[in-house]
Design a protein around this motif. Structure first.
Motif, mmCIF file in Angstrom:
data_model
loop_
_atom_site.group_PDB
_atom_site.id
_atom_site.type_symbol
_atom_site.label_atom_id
_atom_site.label_comp_id
_atom_site.label_asym_id
_atom_site.label_seq_id
_atom_site.Cartn_x
_atom_site.Cartn_y
_atom_site.Cartn_z
ATOM 1 N N ASP A 1 -3.826 7.428 8.333
ATOM 2 C CA ASP A 1 -3.161 7.706 9.784
ATOM 3 C C ASP A 1 -1.413 8.078 9.613
ATOM 4 O OD1 ASP A 1 -4.585 6.595 11.749
ATOM 5 O OD2 ASP A 1 -4.322 5.077 11.664
ATOM 6 N N LEU A 2 -0.758 9.515 9.246
ATOM 7 C CA LEU A 2 0.593 10.046 9.102
ATOM 8 C C LEU A 2 1.314 9.786 10.331
ATOM 9 C CD1 LEU A 2 1.907 11.034 7.830
ATOM 10 C CD2 LEU A 2 1.840 13.458 9.445
ATOM 11 N N ASN A 3 2.588 8.998 9.926
ATOM 12 C CA ASN A 3 3.239 8.134 10.619
ATOM 13 C C ASN A 3 4.739 8.686 10.183
ATOM 14 O OD1 ASN A 3 3.901 5.871 9.507
ATOM 15 N ND2 ASN A 3 2.201 5.310 10.351
ATOM 16 N N ARG A 4 5.797 7.802 11.405
ATOM 17 C CA ARG A 4 7.447 7.786 10.315
ATOM 18 C C ARG A 4 7.684 7.718 9.206
ATOM 19 N NH1 ARG A 4 12.107 7.960 14.349
ATOM 20 N NH2 ARG A 4 11.219 9.519 15.843
ATOM 21 N N GLU A 5 7.137 6.528 9.552
ATOM 22 C CA GLU A 5 7.056 5.453 7.766
ATOM 23 C C GLU A 5 6.270 6.393 6.781
ATOM 24 O OE1 GLU A 5 6.124 4.396 11.109
ATOM 25 O OE2 GLU A 5 8.327 3.576 11.256
ATOM 26 N N ASN A 6 5.556 6.599 7.209
ATOM 27 C CA ASN A 6 4.915 6.815 5.522
ATOM 28 C C ASN A 6 4.649 8.427 5.769
ATOM 29 O OD1 ASN A 6 2.653 8.200 7.230
ATOM 30 N ND2 ASN A 6 1.214 6.572 6.938
ATOM 31 N N ALA A 7 5.228 9.530 6.095
ATOM 32 C CA ALA A 7 5.403 10.674 6.118
ATOM 33 C C ALA A 7 5.501 11.096 4.111
ATOM 34 C CB ALA A 7 6.014 11.288 6.736
#
Length: 208
Positions: free
Chosen positions: A99-105
């Protein structure tokens, strides 16, 4: 091919400790729009492997439609190796399930190598120069020919903001890309990397 290297699940990242890495690998079978996958294990992880690409005499992948992965404008402004990189990266990314999200990008990067970039555009624009003069050379010559455009477009297409690089080491490019990506994760500089290598095919190089 492109592979997504993911930090081993459940292991906390530490810069002073060697990490275990899971590798998810994808190669095409007979069309880049479909994969035939078989499980295998690599470095405490699971992955997938298929056959080598099927190419014609011009070293282009048969039945490949870049418009499935890039907009018409992007296809027009980029070379085949970029199309291949983005297509393979998107399919590998979908397959790995991360999963890609704002926290791990910013913790997911790209290490996509390319041996030479595009020789096609160099040959094409050299002929254009000889026949029509310097004013007719495309302003996209440099961004279309440089090898790291594949890595750049993969990061843009997937929204990845972590480490980004493009090894250029001839036939060892893919191996070096995987190794470099492995060490980036191992050292704690990223939690995952999209890694591998692409090529652009042949050129005419006919004598005048």
């Amino acid at each position: 091919f492109l592979a997504v290297l993911i930090q081993y699940r459940g292991e906390k990242r530490k810069k002073d400790k060697i990490q275990r890495i899971s590798v998810y690998r994808m190669d095409k079978r007979d069309t880049p729009n479909r994969f035939d996958l078989t499980e295998f294990s690599v470095v405490d992880g699971q992955g997938y492997i298929g056959a080598k690409p099927v190419m014609d005499a011009t070293r282009e992948v048969k039945n490949f439609d870049p418009l499935l992965y890039l907009s018409a404008k992007e296809v027009k402004r980029t070379e085949r190796f970029v199309h291949y990189a983005v297509a393979a990266a998107k399919m590998a990314w979908q397959d790995c399930g991360l999963d890609l999200n704002r926290e791990n990008a910013e913790e997911i990067g790209v290490m996509v190598g390319c041996g030479m970039g595009s020789l096609d555009i160099i040959e094409q624009e050299h002929q254009n120069l000889m026949e029509n003069g310097p004013d007719r050379i495309t302003p996209f010559l440099v961004p279309r020919m440089i090898a790291n455009m594949g890595a750049g477009y993969v990061s843009i297409a997937l929204g990845l903001k972590g480490p980004n690089s493009c090894p250029v080491t001839a036939c060892a490019t893919g191996s070096h890309a995987i190794g470099d990506a492995f060490r980036i994760i191992q050292h704690g500089d990223a939690m995952a990397m999209v890694a591998g290598a692409v090529g652009n095919g042949g050129v005419l190089m006919q004598p005048r």
